[in-house]
Structure formats: structure tokens, C-alpha cells
Design an enzyme around this catalytic site. Structure first.
Site, PDB file in Angstrom:
ATOM      1  N   ARG A 260      -5.342  -8.931  -9.091  1.00  0.00           N
ATOM      2  CA  ARG A 260      -6.221  -9.888  -9.665  1.00  0.00           C
ATOM      3  C   ARG A 260      -6.605  -9.233 -11.151  1.00  0.00           C
ATOM      4  O   ARG A 260      -6.755  -7.857 -11.054  1.00  0.00           O
ATOM      5  CB  ARG A 260      -7.241 -10.079  -8.674  1.00  0.00           C
ATOM      6  CG  ARG A 260      -6.867 -10.704  -7.520  1.00  0.00           C
ATOM      7  CD  ARG A 260      -8.179 -11.412  -6.703  1.00  0.00           C
ATOM      8  NE  ARG A 260      -7.380 -12.166  -5.715  1.00  0.00           N
ATOM      9  CZ  ARG A 260      -7.184 -13.279  -5.325  1.00  0.00           C
ATOM     10  NH1 ARG A 260      -7.889 -14.080  -6.037  1.00  0.00           N
ATOM     11  NH2 ARG A 260      -6.619 -13.707  -4.268  1.00  0.00           N
ATOM     12  N   ILE A 261      -7.090 -10.047 -11.992  1.00  0.00           N
ATOM     13  CA  ILE A 261      -7.560  -9.687 -13.202  1.00  0.00           C
ATOM     14  C   ILE A 261      -8.865  -9.405 -13.093  1.00  0.00           C
ATOM     15  O   ILE A 261      -9.677 -10.514 -12.489  1.00  0.00           O
ATOM     16  CB  ILE A 261      -7.105 -10.790 -14.219  1.00  0.00           C
ATOM     17  CG1 ILE A 261      -5.706 -10.756 -14.509  1.00  0.00           C
ATOM     18  CG2 ILE A 261      -7.765 -10.322 -15.649  1.00  0.00           C
ATOM     19  CD1 ILE A 261      -5.297 -12.137 -15.264  1.00  0.00           C
TER      20      ILE A 261
ATOM     21  N   ASP B  52      -3.151  -5.383 -18.698  1.00  0.00           N
ATOM     22  CA  ASP B  52      -2.033  -4.221 -19.051  1.00  0.00           C
ATOM     23  C   ASP B  52      -1.835  -3.656 -20.418  1.00  0.00           C
ATOM     24  O   ASP B  52      -1.164  -3.320 -21.101  1.00  0.00           O
ATOM     25  CB  ASP B  52      -0.539  -4.773 -18.716  1.00  0.00           C
ATOM     26  CG  ASP B  52      -0.465  -5.168 -17.283  1.00  0.00           C
ATOM     27  OD1 ASP B  52      -1.399  -4.622 -16.277  1.00  0.00           O
ATOM     28  OD2 ASP B  52       0.336  -6.086 -17.035  1.00  0.00           O
TER      29      ASP B  52
ATOM     30  N   ASN C 240       1.833   3.020  -2.592  1.00  0.00           N
ATOM     31  CA  ASN C 240       1.313   4.008  -3.492  1.00  0.00           C
ATOM     32  C   ASN C 240      -0.078   4.658  -3.027  1.00  0.00           C
ATOM     33  O   ASN C 240      -0.446   5.695  -3.056  1.00  0.00           O
ATOM     34  CB  ASN C 240       0.608   3.270  -4.761  1.00  0.00           C
ATOM     35  CG  ASN C 240       2.051   3.023  -5.569  1.00  0.00           C
ATOM     36  OD1 ASN C 240       2.657   4.078  -6.095  1.00  0.00           O
ATOM     37  ND2 ASN C 240       2.586   1.901  -5.591  1.00  0.00           N
TER      38      ASN C 240
ATOM     39  N   ASN D 232      -5.211   1.773 -13.687  1.00  0.00           N
ATOM     40  CA  ASN D 232      -4.195   0.734 -13.056  1.00  0.00           C
ATOM     41  C   ASN D 232      -2.765   1.142 -13.111  1.00  0.00           C
ATOM     42  O   ASN D 232      -2.398   1.958 -14.084  1.00  0.00           O
ATOM     43  CB  ASN D 232      -4.235  -0.547 -13.773  1.00  0.00           C
ATOM     44  CG  ASN D 232      -3.254  -1.494 -13.489  1.00  0.00           C
ATOM     45  OD1 ASN D 232      -3.212  -1.709 -12.267  1.00  0.00           O
ATOM     46  ND2 ASN D 232      -2.405  -2.082 -14.473  1.00  0.00           N
TER      47      ASN D 232
ATOM     48  N   HIS E 123       1.177   0.370 -13.185  1.00  0.00           N
ATOM     49  CA  HIS E 123       1.945  -0.834 -13.482  1.00  0.00           C
ATOM     50  C   HIS E 123       3.336  -0.274 -13.616  1.00  0.00           C
ATOM     51  O   HIS E 123       3.808   0.731 -13.930  1.00  0.00           O
ATOM     52  CB  HIS E 123       1.519  -1.350 -15.028  1.00  0.00           C
ATOM     53  CG  HIS E 123       2.240  -2.416 -15.256  1.00  0.00           C
ATOM     54  ND1 HIS E 123       2.057  -3.779 -14.948  1.00  0.00           N
ATOM     55  CD2 HIS E 123       3.332  -2.711 -16.290  1.00  0.00           C
ATOM     56  CE1 HIS E 123       2.934  -4.699 -15.507  1.00  0.00           C
ATOM     57  NE2 HIS E 123       3.569  -4.016 -16.068  1.00  0.00           N
TER      58      HIS E 123
ATOM     59  N   GLY F 205       0.634  -1.101  -0.087  1.00  0.00           N
ATOM     60  CA  GLY F 205      -0.112  -0.029   0.048  1.00  0.00           C
ATOM     61  C   GLY F 205       0.832   1.252   0.147  1.00  0.00           C
ATOM     62  O   GLY F 205       0.302   2.524   0.265  1.00  0.00           O
TER      63      GLY F 205
ATOM     64  N   GLU G 284       6.447   5.935  -9.098  1.00  0.00           N
ATOM     65  CA  GLU G 284       5.114   5.604  -8.976  1.00  0.00           C
ATOM     66  C   GLU G 284       4.365   6.670  -7.932  1.00  0.00           C
ATOM     67  O   GLU G 284       3.480   7.146  -8.289  1.00  0.00           O
ATOM     68  CB  GLU G 284       4.846   4.303  -8.466  1.00  0.00           C
ATOM     69  CG  GLU G 284       5.087   2.892  -9.616  1.00  0.00           C
ATOM     70  CD  GLU G 284       4.779   1.779  -9.040  1.00  0.00           C
ATOM     71  OE1 GLU G 284       4.664   0.999  -9.952  1.00  0.00           O
ATOM     72  OE2 GLU G 284       4.882   1.437  -7.908  1.00  0.00           O
TER      73      GLU G 284
ATOM     74  N   GLN H  65       9.500   2.415  -7.497  1.00  0.00           N
ATOM     75  CA  GLN H  65       8.460   2.825  -6.590  1.00  0.00           C
ATOM     76  C   GLN H  65       8.296   4.160  -6.442  1.00  0.00           C
ATOM     77  O   GLN H  65       7.179   4.917  -6.193  1.00  0.00           O
ATOM     78  CB  GLN H  65       8.543   1.986  -5.393  1.00  0.00           C
ATOM     79  CG  GLN H  65       7.803   0.418  -5.714  1.00  0.00           C
ATOM     80  CD  GLN H  65       7.199  -0.149  -4.697  1.00  0.00           C
ATOM     81  OE1 GLN H  65       7.321  -0.009  -3.380  1.00  0.00           O
ATOM     82  NE2 GLN H  65       6.044  -0.771  -5.099  1.00  0.00           N
TER      83      GLN H  65
HETATM   84  C1  GAR Z   1       3.083  -1.188  -7.571  1.00  0.00           C
HETATM   85  O1  GAR Z   1       4.816  -1.331  -7.851  1.00  0.00           O
HETATM   86  C2  GAR Z   1       2.685  -1.583  -8.391  1.00  0.00           C
HETATM   87  O2  GAR Z   1       3.008  -0.845  -9.768  1.00  0.00           O
HETATM   88  C3  GAR Z   1       2.605  -3.133  -8.650  1.00  0.00           C
HETATM   89  O3  GAR Z   1       2.410  -3.372  -7.524  1.00  0.00           O
HETATM   90  C4  GAR Z   1       3.291  -2.576  -6.562  1.00  0.00           C
HETATM   91  C5  GAR Z   1       2.379  -2.012  -5.308  1.00  0.00           C
HETATM   92  O4  GAR Z   1       2.749  -1.627  -4.485  1.00  0.00           O
HETATM   93  N1  GAR Z   1       1.563  -3.396  -9.353  1.00  0.00           N
HETATM   94  C6  GAR Z   1       1.400  -4.613 -10.425  1.00  0.00           C
HETATM   95  O5  GAR Z   1       2.486  -5.163 -10.328  1.00  0.00           O
HETATM   96  C7  GAR Z   1       0.267  -4.727 -10.904  1.00  0.00           C
HETATM   97  N2  GAR Z   1       0.556  -5.481 -12.258  1.00  0.00           N
HETATM   98  P1  GAR Z   1       2.321  -1.005  -2.961  1.00  0.00           P
HETATM   99  O6  GAR Z   1       1.235  -1.946  -2.524  1.00  0.00           O
HETATM  100  O7  GAR Z   1       3.317  -0.693  -2.208  1.00  0.00           O
HETATM  101  O8  GAR Z   1       1.455   0.331  -3.666  1.00  0.00           O
END
Ligand code: GAR
Length: 196
Positions: A93-94, A147, A13, A109, A111, A11, A176, A173
């Protein structure tokens, strides 16, 4: 603009979005709820600590989807919060076409690669193992293919020759955590339009 976040893990993000909101950086976007498919997800604690409605919703027993008999509960719980935007932030999940149609043109989303490169799982590792020199992250609209939806925004990350995988992960990250709140703000302001 009511924002619901779905996540499966740490979590970080979601936290970046919450912090941006607390610092009045998200225009009229309000995080109204956070849901997870993982009862142990750190994202639940982050939501509680920040007084945001949150819940674990059972996805059923299959690994990569929400099972049909659980899906209505997800749709109901999310709909109850009147979301204008649903943010998949590490949601592993898809989503079915039924789910996507329910919230048509309202799901984005995050990615961890520069799509269309490195779709699917372990995108950071995929990029690292290919020895690319620039990777990054993408926010895109969600359609029925994984994606694949229209790209809204991307941020690049350089991979230096001596970077190890954990450092690349950290860099992606960090990118992101800047990109996702910006996208939400732009959607709230209308500078990024919702698809018609
Ligand atoms: C993030 O890096 C996000 O881009 C990735 O999961 C991580 C979640 O981090 N998502 C995927 O890979 C989806 N295909 P977080 O829980 O610390 O936000």
C-alpha cells in the site's frame, strides 16, 4: 532500536530479519511488532510462531492505500510500540503524507529492483521482460513519492540467458533476505545514519 515490520504477504523477508535477530546479527535491533493489511497473510503466522506481537489492521476498502478513516488506527497501533524504525517488507500500500510525516525519517522500504529502474508493481517481471542482464533489490528511505526516496543499499542479481521468471524471482528474493537484515543492522549500529 525498536523495529516494526509492515507486510502484506508471504513474509519471507520478515522471517529473514527475525532469524538474523535470533542469531544475534542485528546489534540492538529488536522486532517489536508486525502488522499487515491482509488477514490471510502468511506473515501473521510467521510472527506468531516467533512470539512477535502481530495484528491485521483494516486498510478499508480501497485497493492501494490505507483509507483515511483507518489510518489513525494504524498510526496508533504502530506508535504504541515506540518504533525507531518501520520496515516495509512487501507492504503493498502507498502511505499517505500524514502517515509518513508521523514517522518522519524512520520508514524504509524494500523494493525488488535496482531503483530507480523498475519502480512500482511487478518490478521483477518488468526487469525480466526488458531482458536486462542485471537486476537486484534496493532498500531506500520512504518519501511521499512511490519507490523514490534516498537509496540506502542495493544488491545485484545476474539474469542469465536461460533463466526463467520463477528463478529470477527466487534469486532476487534470496538477495533481499541478505540485504534487508544487513541494512537494519547497520542502522542499529549507526554505520548507516538516520536522516536528520
Ligand atoms: C519482496 O520481494 C519485496 O521486495 C516486494 O514484495 C516481496 C515480499 O515478499 N515488495 C514490493 O514489491 C513493494 N513494491 P515477502 O512477503 O516474502 O517478504
Amino acid at each position: 532500536m525498536n523495529v516494526v515490520i509492515l507486510g502484506s504477504g508471504k513474509g519471507t523477508n520478515a522471517l529473514a530479519v527475525i532469524k538474523a535477530s535470533q542469531q544475534d546479527q542485528l546489534a540492538n535491533a529488536n522486532i517489536v511488532g508486525i502488522f499487515t493489511d491482509n488477514p490471510d497473510a502468511e506473515i501473521l503466522k510467521i510472527a506468531s510462531q516467533n512470539d512477535i506481537v502481530n495484528d491485521f489492521l483494516s486498510p478499508g476498502f480501497k485497493k492501494s492505500i490505507i483509507e483515511k478513516n483507518e489510518e489513525n488506527n494504524w498510526i496508533q497501533k504502530i506508535s504504541d510500540l515506540n518504533p525507531d524504525l518501520i520496515v516495509l517488507a512487501g507492504f503493498m500500500r502507498i502511505l499517505s503524507s500524514n502517515f509518513i510525516n508521523h514517522f518522519q525519517n524512520r520508514i524504509i522500504n524494500l523494493h525488488p529492483s535496482l531503483l530507480p529502474s523498475f519502480q512500482g508493481l511487478n518490478a521483477i517481471e518488468q526487469a525480466f521482460n526488458k531482458n536486462v542482464k542485471i537486476t537486484g533489490c534496493t532498500v531506500h528511505w520512504v518519501n511521499e513519492r512511490v519507490d523514490d526516496g534516498e537509496i540506502i543499499a542495493q544488491a545485484p542479481v545476474r539474469i542469465m540467458n536461460d533463466d526463467e521468471l520463477p528463478l529470477v524471482r527466487q534469486k532476487v528474493q534470496a538477495a533481499e533476505h541478505i540485504l534487508l537484515p544487513w541494512v537494519i543492522r547497520d542502522l542499529a549500529l549507526g554505520t548507516t545514519p538516520f536522516p536528520q
